[in-house]
Design a protein around this motif. Structure first.
Motif, PDB file in Angstrom:
ATOM      1  N   GLU A  44       0.815  -1.204   0.000  1.00  0.00           N
ATOM      2  CA  GLU A  44       0.000   0.000   0.000  1.00  0.00           C
ATOM      3  C   GLU A  44       0.857   1.267   0.000  1.00  0.00           C
ATOM      4  N   THR A  47       4.342   2.857  -4.698  1.00  0.00           N
ATOM      5  CA  THR A  47       3.726   2.998  -6.015  1.00  0.00           C
ATOM      6  C   THR A  47       4.825   3.236  -7.029  1.00  0.00           C
ATOM      7  N   LYS A  48       4.793   2.530  -8.118  1.00  0.00           N
ATOM      8  CA  LYS A  48       5.788   2.738  -9.167  1.00  0.00           C
ATOM      9  C   LYS A  48       5.566   4.103  -9.795  1.00  0.00           C
TER      10      LYS A  48
END
Length: 77
Positions: A44, A47-48
């Motif tokens: 969570e 994030t890429k």
């Protein structure tokens, strides 16, 4: 929310994510400490980064250079 950009790096056969010295100090951690990592929570939290952001930044900068005088004139309207 305190989002920092980091890169995944290969060290030997391991993948490493760096953290700042401030983060270590705030969490009372030192290099070499053994930690427990909740990978479900990490999913969570990570994030890429969208590679289109770099492309968009390039295009915006190019536009600003090419049309700088026009943008300045619009501000004066």
């Amino acid at each position: 929310m305190n989002i920092k950009e980091r890169k995944l790096r290969m060290v030997g056969n391991s993948i490493v994510i760096s953290v700042s010295k401030d983060f270590l100090a705030e969490n009372h951690l030192q290099v070499g400490d053994a930690i427990l990592l909740d990978e479900d929570k990490l999913k969570e939290a990570i994030t890429k980064k969208n590679t289109h952001d770099a492309q968009l930044d390039f295009l915006i900068n190019q536009s600003l250079q090419e049309y700088n005088d026009t943008y300045k004139d619009l501000v004066d309207l």
